[in-house]
Design a protein around this motif. Structure first.
Motif, short mmCIF file in Angstrom:
data_model
loop_
_atom_site.label_atom_id
_atom_site.label_comp_id
_atom_site.label_asym_id
_atom_site.label_seq_id
_atom_site.Cartn_x
_atom_site.Cartn_y
_atom_site.Cartn_z
N GLY A 25 0.82 -1.21 0.00
CA GLY A 25 0.00 0.00 0.00
C GLY A 25 0.86 1.25 0.00
N LEU A 26 0.25 2.34 -0.41
CA LEU A 26 0.96 3.62 -0.55
C LEU A 26 1.56 4.09 0.77
CD1 LEU A 26 1.76 6.04 -2.28
CD2 LEU A 26 -0.50 7.01 -1.80
N ARG A 27 0.76 4.09 1.82
CA ARG A 27 1.25 4.60 3.11
C ARG A 27 2.43 3.78 3.62
NH1 ARG A 27 -2.71 6.70 7.55
NH2 ARG A 27 -2.73 8.27 5.94
N GLU A 28 2.30 2.45 3.59
CA GLU A 28 3.39 1.59 4.07
C GLU A 28 4.63 1.76 3.19
OE1 GLU A 28 5.36 -0.64 6.68
OE2 GLU A 28 3.27 -0.06 6.95
N SER A 29 4.45 1.93 1.89
CA SER A 29 5.58 2.15 0.99
C SER A 29 6.35 3.41 1.36
CB SER A 29 5.10 2.28 -0.47
OG SER A 29 4.48 1.11 -0.90
N ILE A 30 5.60 4.47 1.65
CA ILE A 30 6.23 5.73 2.05
C ILE A 30 6.96 5.57 3.37
CG2 ILE A 30 5.76 8.11 2.78
CD1 ILE A 30 3.43 8.06 0.69
N LYS A 31 6.35 4.86 4.32
CA LYS A 31 7.01 4.61 5.60
C LYS A 31 8.30 3.83 5.41
CE LYS A 31 2.93 4.50 8.59
NZ LYS A 31 2.08 3.62 9.44
N MET A 32 8.26 2.82 4.54
CA MET A 32 9.46 2.02 4.27
C MET A 32 10.57 2.89 3.71
SD MET A 32 7.62 -1.40 2.69
CE MET A 32 9.05 -1.84 1.74
N ARG A 33 10.23 3.73 2.75
CA ARG A 33 11.23 4.60 2.13
C ARG A 33 11.79 5.59 3.16
NH1 ARG A 33 9.99 6.84 -3.56
NH2 ARG A 33 11.06 4.97 -4.18
N ASP A 34 10.91 6.22 3.93
CA ASP A 34 11.37 7.19 4.93
C ASP A 34 12.23 6.53 6.01
OD1 ASP A 34 10.04 9.18 3.58
OD2 ASP A 34 8.38 9.32 5.02
N LYS A 35 11.82 5.36 6.47
CA LYS A 35 12.55 4.63 7.51
C LYS A 35 13.96 4.26 7.06
CE LYS A 35 12.26 0.23 9.92
NZ LYS A 35 11.47 -1.01 10.02
N SER A 36 14.13 4.07 5.76
CA SER A 36 15.42 3.62 5.25
C SER A 36 16.43 4.76 5.07
CB SER A 36 15.24 2.88 3.92
OG SER A 36 14.88 3.77 2.88
N LYS A 37 16.01 6.00 5.33
CA LYS A 37 16.92 7.14 5.17
C LYS A 37 17.51 7.54 6.52
CE LYS A 37 14.69 8.88 1.07
NZ LYS A 37 13.97 9.98 0.45
N ASN A 38 18.80 7.89 6.48
CA ASN A 38 19.44 8.36 7.72
C ASN A 38 19.15 9.84 7.94
OD1 ASN A 38 21.26 9.88 6.15
ND2 ASN A 38 22.95 8.45 6.42
N GLU A 39 19.75 10.42 8.96
CA GLU A 39 19.48 11.83 9.32
C GLU A 39 19.90 12.82 8.23
OE1 GLU A 39 23.48 10.65 11.01
OE2 GLU A 39 21.49 9.78 11.05
N HIS A 40 20.71 12.37 7.28
CA HIS A 40 21.14 13.24 6.18
C HIS A 40 20.34 12.98 4.90
CE1 HIS A 40 24.47 14.36 8.72
NE2 HIS A 40 24.79 13.08 8.85
N GLY A 41 19.34 12.12 5.00
CA GLY A 41 18.49 11.82 3.85
C GLY A 41 19.07 10.78 2.90
N VAL A 42 20.14 10.12 3.31
CA VAL A 42 20.78 9.10 2.48
C VAL A 42 20.13 7.75 2.76
CG1 VAL A 42 22.96 7.92 1.97
CG2 VAL A 42 22.96 10.37 2.47
N GLN A 43 19.75 7.08 1.69
CA GLN A 43 19.08 5.80 1.85
C GLN A 43 20.03 4.73 2.35
OE1 GLN A 43 16.91 4.52 -1.56
NE2 GLN A 43 15.80 3.01 -0.41
N GLN A 44 19.60 3.99 3.37
CA GLN A 44 20.35 2.88 3.94
C GLN A 44 19.75 1.59 3.37
OE1 GLN A 44 22.99 3.78 6.30
NE2 GLN A 44 22.38 5.57 5.14
N SER A 45 20.47 0.99 2.44
CA SER A 45 19.96 -0.16 1.71
C SER A 45 19.52 -1.31 2.61
CB SER A 45 21.00 -0.66 0.70
OG SER A 45 21.28 0.34 -0.25
N GLU A 46 20.30 -1.62 3.63
CA GLU A 46 19.97 -2.77 4.48
C GLU A 46 18.57 -2.63 5.09
OE1 GLU A 46 21.52 -5.28 8.38
OE2 GLU A 46 22.61 -3.50 7.78
#
Length: 91
Positions: A25-46
């Motif tokens: 779903g859209l909301r969970e997808s957004i949460k997943m993407r946001d959760k994967s970013k560090n404090e500098h906005g860089v995506q953490q792949s793991e």
């Protein structure tokens, strides 16, 4: 972008395994993407990959996949790339 609950079967060319992608779903997808970013906005792949294996990628029989599965079966990058495209991209 796929809709919540929409499913797609994906067959790995690398290992021949079939996987079931299920859109969270859209909301969970957004949460997943946001959760994967560090404090500098860089995506953490793991972090993103862990969420993909928890919420999107399943074995064809509905079983869960994890890093150990891909250590044995191979095809990690291929499956992750297809799952990310299915989850986040339009079309």
């Amino acid at each position: 972008m796929a809709k919540k609950g929409e499913q797609k079967t994906f067959e790995s060319k690398k290992n021949g395994n079939k996987y079931l992608f299920q859109h969270p779903g859209l909301r969970e997808s957004i949460k997943m993407r946001d959760k994967s970013k560090n404090e500098h906005g860089v995506q953490q792949s793991e972090t993103l990959y862990e969420d993909m294996m928890e919420h999107v990628i399943f074995l064809e029989d509905g079983g869960k996949v994890d890093f150990d599965h891909f250590e044995e079966a191979g095809g990690f990058s291929e499956v992750m790339s297809a799952a990310v495209k299915f989850t986040f991209q339009e079309g």
